[in-house]
Design a protein around this motif. Structure first.
Motif, short mmCIF file in Angstrom:
data_model
loop_
_atom_site.label_atom_id
_atom_site.label_comp_id
_atom_site.label_asym_id
_atom_site.label_seq_id
_atom_site.Cartn_x
_atom_site.Cartn_y
_atom_site.Cartn_z
N LEU A 177 2.09 0.96 -0.72
CA LEU A 177 1.09 -0.18 -0.19
C LEU A 177 -0.19 0.50 -0.90
N THR A 178 -1.09 -0.28 -1.18
CA THR A 178 -2.49 0.38 -1.68
C THR A 178 -3.54 0.11 -0.57
N VAL A 179 -4.30 1.51 -0.41
CA VAL A 179 -5.06 1.66 0.48
C VAL A 179 -6.31 0.27 0.30
N THR A 180 -6.49 -0.39 1.32
CA THR A 180 -7.70 -1.25 1.24
C THR A 180 -8.42 -1.38 2.67
N PRO A 181 -9.81 -1.03 2.21
CA PRO A 181 -10.75 -0.93 3.51
C PRO A 181 -10.83 -2.09 4.12
N VAL A 182 -10.44 -1.93 5.58
CA VAL A 182 -10.44 -3.01 6.34
C VAL A 182 -11.80 -3.08 7.24
N SER B 51 -0.69 -5.78 -0.75
CA SER B 51 -2.12 -5.03 -1.22
C SER B 51 -2.15 -4.28 -2.43
N ASN B 52 -0.88 -4.50 -3.17
CA ASN B 52 -0.49 -3.73 -4.33
C ASN B 52 -1.10 -4.70 -5.42
N TYR B 53 -1.58 -4.03 -6.69
CA TYR B 53 -2.13 -4.75 -7.68
C TYR B 53 -1.08 -5.37 -8.67
N LEU B 54 0.05 -4.50 -8.58
CA LEU B 54 1.26 -4.90 -9.50
C LEU B 54 2.34 -4.60 -8.65
N ARG C 191 -2.75 -8.45 -9.69
CA ARG C 191 -3.19 -9.46 -8.39
C ARG C 191 -4.66 -9.36 -8.47
N SER C 192 -5.19 -10.58 -8.57
CA SER C 192 -6.68 -10.60 -8.15
C SER C 192 -7.04 -10.05 -6.79
N GLU C 193 -8.37 -9.71 -6.70
CA GLU C 193 -8.69 -9.15 -5.47
C GLU C 193 -8.61 -10.08 -4.39
N ASN C 194 -8.92 -11.44 -4.51
CA ASN C 194 -8.72 -12.29 -3.42
C ASN C 194 -7.33 -12.79 -2.98
#
Length: 292
Positions: free
Chosen positions: A201-206, A252-255, A285-288
């Motif tokens: 997974l990719t770290v995403t500040p929640v 969460s992953n960009y690719l 993947r776009s941020e949204n």
């Protein structure tokens, strides 16, 4: 079905009946995690759980898959867990799979005979948040164990015969914070642990997490998409075990990149390398569209 608070499950448990055995997570201190913040941890009473199983039986009649919620259901007393598993398999003749999130400290608090008994009773799959093999980062994110303890927890599950899915976080070191060291240490612990699945997974500040506040104060800088892809590339290049299902399709992953190591490693590397070489954000993947 009766549930308290928000309920979380791995995406691979989408078709599972969710049985809430605990409220919240027994650890619930990881800096990046926004799950279970609305709950005070407790183990549900066995009579409550029995009633839920009866309700599920009346509603579904039969089931093939069950996931034990909330976070770290393995923290429940072993005798109670064994009784819950017995009730589930008695209620649902077609049941073939029972999974659970597992915390490293809770695993280490159980003997090998307890873990083996849980597997024999039908606890088939465990989802362990390894996050990283880097001791400094494990301390920074307040995981509650070091890499040696994390490795032992994972190996104990594998040796007990459970199907282990390890989860790691790309970008956890932040920008300029030892990204390559994080990736290499993570590949190393996975090689030694030998899980059956590896979910990246990719770290995403929640919001409302420590990590989110660290980002706001400038203590942590989130890596960009291509920096996290460099970490994925490093993982793929340095994991050496065979027949490992690499799952990089999380939202969460960009690719999204998935496949079986080592058989499909070059194909996955080619996908990552092509995006790293082009630096074309249209492939990402776009941020949204991203989220944990």
């Amino acid at each position: 079905m009766r549930y308290e608070g928000n309920i979380f499950r791995p995406f691979s448990e989408a078709r599972s009946y969710l049985l809430q055995c605990t409220i919240g997570c027994s650890h619930n201190q990881c800096t990046f995690c926004g799950m279970y913040k609305d709950k005070q941890y407790r183990v549900r009473g066995l009579e409550e759980i029995k009633t839920d199983i009866i309700m599920a039986k009346n509603y579904y009649n039969d089931l093939e898959k069950v996931f034990l919620c909330d976070g770290d259901a393995i923290a429940v007393d072993t005798d109670t867990l064994l009784e819950i598993l017995g009730l589930l398999y008695s209620a649902f003749p077609s049941l073939r799979h029972v999974g659970s999130y597992v915390g490293p400290r809770s695993i280490l608090n159980k003997s090998m005979s307890e873990l083996t008994a849980l597997r024999a009773a039908g606890l088939t799959k465990a989802y362990l948040g390894v996050e990283t093999g880097d001791d400094r980062l494990l301390k920074d994110i307040r995981k509650g164990v070091d890499s040696r303890e994390m490795l032992k927890a994972g190996r104990n599950l594998v040796n007990a015969g459970m199907n282990l899915s390890a989860m790691v976080l790309l970008g956890l070191a932040g920008r300029g914070g030892g990204s390559r060291e994080h990736a290499l240490a993570t590949a190393g612990i996975i090689n030694a642990m030998r899980p059956h699945y590896l979910a990246a997974l990719t770290v995403t500040p929640v919001p409302n997490t420590i990590l989110f506040r660290q980002v706001g104060s400038g203590q942590f800088t989130v890596p960009d998409a291509f920096e996290t892809l460099e970490e994925m590339k490093c993982l793929l290049e340095n994991i050496t075990i065979d027949n490992l299902k690499f799952v990089g399709s999380h939202a969460s992953n960009y690719l999204p990149v998935s496949g079986t190591l080592q058989r499909e490693r070059q194909k996955m590397l080619d996908t990552v390398n092509s995006v790293l070489e082009s630096r074309d954000k249209r492939f990402l993947r776009s941020e949204n569209m991203r989220g944990l």
